[in-house]
Design a protein around this motif. Structure first.
Motif, mmCIF file in Angstrom:
data_model
loop_
_atom_site.group_PDB
_atom_site.id
_atom_site.type_symbol
_atom_site.label_atom_id
_atom_site.label_comp_id
_atom_site.label_asym_id
_atom_site.label_seq_id
_atom_site.Cartn_x
_atom_site.Cartn_y
_atom_site.Cartn_z
ATOM 1 N N VAL A 1 0.986 -1.151 -0.219
ATOM 2 C CA VAL A 1 -0.015 0.094 0.082
ATOM 3 C C VAL A 1 0.966 1.176 0.166
ATOM 4 O O VAL A 1 1.762 1.436 0.883
ATOM 5 C CB VAL A 1 -0.954 -0.112 1.147
ATOM 6 N N LEU A 2 0.647 2.033 -0.997
ATOM 7 C CA LEU A 2 1.185 3.515 -1.008
ATOM 8 C C LEU A 2 0.368 4.616 -0.825
ATOM 9 O O LEU A 2 -0.766 4.912 -1.429
ATOM 10 C CB LEU A 2 2.159 3.553 -2.616
ATOM 11 N N ARG A 3 0.504 5.121 0.179
ATOM 12 C CA ARG A 3 -0.682 6.033 0.802
ATOM 13 C C ARG A 3 0.108 7.547 1.019
ATOM 14 O O ARG A 3 0.938 7.434 1.807
ATOM 15 C CB ARG A 3 -0.997 5.554 2.246
ATOM 16 N N ASP A 4 -0.356 8.249 0.257
ATOM 17 C CA ASP A 4 -0.182 9.744 0.250
ATOM 18 C C ASP A 4 1.492 9.968 0.019
ATOM 19 O O ASP A 4 2.273 10.520 0.756
ATOM 20 C CB ASP A 4 -0.408 10.415 1.557
ATOM 21 N N THR A 5 1.785 9.039 -0.794
ATOM 22 C CA THR A 5 3.417 8.835 -1.138
ATOM 23 C C THR A 5 3.676 9.176 -2.573
ATOM 24 O O THR A 5 2.744 9.065 -3.333
ATOM 25 C CB THR A 5 3.709 7.422 -0.869
ATOM 26 N N THR A 6 4.682 9.766 -2.586
ATOM 27 C CA THR A 6 5.453 10.148 -3.919
ATOM 28 C C THR A 6 6.717 9.593 -4.403
ATOM 29 O O THR A 6 7.540 9.285 -3.608
ATOM 30 C CB THR A 6 5.674 11.816 -3.968
ATOM 31 N N GLU A 7 7.006 9.456 -5.760
ATOM 32 C CA GLU A 7 8.230 9.080 -6.143
ATOM 33 C C GLU A 7 8.803 7.850 -5.555
ATOM 34 O O GLU A 7 9.806 7.527 -5.408
ATOM 35 C CB GLU A 7 9.435 10.198 -6.296
ATOM 36 N N THR A 8 7.962 7.098 -5.304
ATOM 37 C CA THR A 8 8.474 5.550 -4.670
ATOM 38 C C THR A 8 8.402 4.607 -5.937
ATOM 39 O O THR A 8 7.457 4.698 -6.731
ATOM 40 C CB THR A 8 7.529 5.358 -3.449
ATOM 41 N N VAL A 9 9.418 3.632 -5.920
ATOM 42 C CA VAL A 9 9.361 2.713 -6.860
ATOM 43 C C VAL A 9 9.197 1.402 -6.301
ATOM 44 O O VAL A 9 10.000 0.934 -5.221
ATOM 45 C CB VAL A 9 10.857 2.531 -7.671
ATOM 46 N N VAL A 10 8.110 0.519 -6.648
ATOM 47 C CA VAL A 10 7.928 -0.870 -6.263
ATOM 48 C C VAL A 10 8.310 -1.736 -7.532
ATOM 49 O O VAL A 10 7.979 -1.965 -8.610
ATOM 50 C CB VAL A 10 6.466 -1.008 -6.034
ATOM 51 N N GLY A 11 9.539 -2.356 -7.389
ATOM 52 C CA GLY A 11 10.203 -3.105 -8.441
ATOM 53 C C GLY A 11 11.504 -2.702 -8.515
ATOM 54 O O GLY A 11 11.982 -1.650 -8.210
ATOM 55 N N PRO A 12 12.284 -3.662 -9.406
ATOM 56 C CA PRO A 12 11.954 -4.718 -10.048
ATOM 57 C C PRO A 12 11.769 -6.056 -9.227
ATOM 58 O O PRO A 12 12.545 -5.931 -8.134
ATOM 59 C CB PRO A 12 12.921 -5.018 -11.133
ATOM 60 N N LYS A 13 11.459 -6.997 -9.671
ATOM 61 C CA LYS A 13 11.810 -8.489 -9.373
ATOM 62 C C LYS A 13 10.717 -8.614 -7.917
ATOM 63 O O LYS A 13 11.119 -9.582 -7.398
ATOM 64 C CB LYS A 13 13.069 -8.502 -9.136
ATOM 65 N N ASN A 14 9.966 -7.908 -7.492
ATOM 66 C CA ASN A 14 8.840 -8.530 -6.428
ATOM 67 C C ASN A 14 7.946 -9.482 -7.190
ATOM 68 O O ASN A 14 7.522 -9.173 -8.190
ATOM 69 C CB ASN A 14 8.246 -7.079 -6.015
ATOM 70 N N ARG A 15 7.734 -10.308 -6.267
ATOM 71 C CA ARG A 15 6.613 -11.495 -6.360
ATOM 72 C C ARG A 15 5.519 -11.066 -5.491
ATOM 73 O O ARG A 15 5.752 -11.238 -4.331
ATOM 74 C CB ARG A 15 6.882 -12.968 -6.188
ATOM 75 N N ILE A 16 4.403 -10.552 -5.980
ATOM 76 C CA ILE A 16 3.409 -9.735 -5.293
ATOM 77 C C ILE A 16 2.029 -10.733 -5.310
ATOM 78 O O ILE A 16 1.345 -10.714 -6.220
ATOM 79 C CB ILE A 16 3.083 -8.389 -5.135
ATOM 80 N N VAL A 17 1.905 -11.860 -4.533
ATOM 81 C CA VAL A 17 0.835 -12.905 -4.697
ATOM 82 C C VAL A 17 0.122 -13.158 -3.527
ATOM 83 O O VAL A 17 0.678 -13.143 -2.375
ATOM 84 C CB VAL A 17 1.888 -13.903 -5.218
ATOM 85 N N GLN A 18 -1.291 -13.572 -3.921
ATOM 86 C CA GLN A 18 -2.034 -14.266 -2.719
ATOM 87 C C GLN A 18 -2.426 -13.314 -1.594
ATOM 88 O O GLN A 18 -2.278 -13.592 -0.582
ATOM 89 C CB GLN A 18 -1.458 -15.480 -2.335
#
Length: 461
Positions: free
Chosen positions: A305-322
């Protein structure tokens, strides 16, 4: 192998280390918090809790908590390393063989506005990279929220879980250059059963070159059966794997071998709140176990969860599952794999959302793979194959863009409902591939490799 047990300091710490001249300290084979023999009568907040297990502040440096390695080889059955039959906390048949912090009211370990120092390297050329801090704090191979001991009566290794309010708390702008975990197999910490968060970084703005390294840890089971937690969108969220609050420049995971974290079994895997410039890289956020129960999944509510957030990078190579499977520990509505509310200019790129890295398993999130909720100028995907997201097997839509403040977002070069490899399996989302609704406007869907499979088509634009 029996070190120290320090417990019951409800207004202070089991161990306090402070002062700029305080340095070069090693802590191992000890318990800071609930003693192991008291596990059957453990009550969080009871008389055996410290406020903090270990508290480091005031410029103390070059401190290592925990020792590398597993069970010592000399712990053979029937081996009795010491006799102490009158000790009420450590019966003669029980021996600790690790460092543990557990059952503490504030935090298991509190790094309080202190850490590494920037070495003096003399005159440097303009444009030279920032100098890396040295002599920071290292936390490695620590049981945060649980301990193990060897019971000579039964020839068994006994695990004793007792959570902290927060497992590891990092606070302040001078908390730089610290390492939590490590890339080697005997350096990672197991951080479990935390009531509020396994790791929390708050009020800490750092240069990314000076960031604390959180790598190679197992951050699991961030809830207890008796607790009811708010949504990560509420005022007092709990049961979070990693919570980054009012901070900037920090990184969770890394692209090197062994640098990713396993974040599973929490109500919410990662919550980034009122923050900027955070990197979330190469982590497992969820469970790739096809038979996983809800306690084994990353979140009854959400993965990231990115909440009231800026210029944040999710990745690379995350496995976000189930993520997002309802359970017994919160009434909060599930939010799915990645949920962006408010803020702007974040990037979600190079991840597997709802499948594994081989793109052969159906591991969808509920309800959505990615949601953009009243947030602007975010990029989902990016130029080049390495920046593609594979967004698959969602309970409803692959990507949802919703709300009148959702403007200027772009989806590019993603594989939605289909694998990016020719040998992958079909993995459509149950609803629409991409859905845009509730007044969202001026968003761009497209890119050289953008593919959408149904489940649904692009819907309600």
């Amino acid at each position: 192998y029996l070190g120290v047990a320090s417990t019951g300091h409800q207004e202070g710490a089991g161990l306090l280390i402070e002062g700029p001249e305080t340095r070069d300290i090693r802590i191992g084979n000890s318990t800071w918090g609930q003693p192991p023999a008291l596990s059957p009568i453990y009550i969080f907040g009871g008389p055996f809790s410290n406020k903090y297990g270990v508290h480091i502040r005031g410029g103390a440096r070059n401190i290592t908590i925990g020792t590398r390695g597993g069970l010592p080889a000399e712990f053979e059955p029937r081996y009795r390393p010491f006799e102490n039959t009158n000790d009420p906390f450590f019966p003669d048949h029980m021996v600790l063989f690790e460092t543990s912090v557990k059952g503490n009211l504030g935090a298991g370990i509190f790094i309080d506005d202190t850490g590494g120092e920037i070495p003096d390297v003399g005159t440097r050329e303009r444009g030279a990279p920032p100098v890396t801090p040295v002599n920071g704090i290292v936390i490695q191979n620590v049981g945060v929220g649980r301990s193990h001991s060897y019971d000579d009566f039964t020839d068994e290794i006994r695990e004793e879980p007792q959570g902290n309010a927060v497992g590891i708390l990092i606070q302040g702008d001078d908390a730089i250059g610290n390492r939590i975990g490590g890339s080697e197999s005997d350096e990672g910490n197991q951080i479990v059963y935390s009531y509020e968060a396994g790791i929390r970084i708050e009020n800490s703005a750092v240069d990314p070159a000076h960031a604390n390294r959180i790598i190679g840890n197992r951050i699991e089971n961030g809830f207890v059966a008796s607790a009811e937690f708010e949504s990560p969108l509420g005022d007092e969220p709990g049961g979070i794997g990693v919570h980054i609050l009012n901070s900037s420049g920090h990184a969770l995971g890394g692209e090197g071998a062994g640098e990713g974290n396993r974040i599973t079994g929490n109500l919410t895997g990662v919550l980034v709140q009122d923050a900027t410039g955070i990197a979330i890289v190469n982590n497992l956020i969820g469970s790739e176990d096809l038979g996983a129960t809800k306690q084994d999944r990353a979140g009854e509510v959400a993965g990231v969860v990115l909440r009231d957030t800026t210029e944040t990078v999710v990745g690379p190579k995350n496995r976000i599952v189930q993520n997002g499977f309802p359970g017994d520990f919160t009434a909060a509505a599930p939010l799915g794999g990645v949920y962006i509310q408010g803020g702007s200019k974040n990037t979600i790129a190079g991840n597997w959302i709802g499948t594994d890295s081989a793109e052969m398993a159906l591991l969808g999130n509920v309800p959505m793979g990615v949601t953009i909720d009243n947030s602007s100028e975010n990029l989902i995907g990016g130029a080049g194959f390495s920046n593609r997201n594979v967004i698959a097997d969602s309970g409803e839509h692959g990507v949802l863009i919703t709300g009148t403040l959702s403007m200027g977002n772009q989806l590019a070069e993603n594989f939605i409902g289909v694998p990016s490899f020719a040998i992958g399996v079909p993995m459509p989302n149950s609803g629409d591939g991409v859905r845009i609704d509730s007044g969202a406007s001026n968003n761009t869907i497209g890119g050289d490799l953008q593919r959408i499979a149904k489940g649904g088509d692009v819907g309600d634009m």
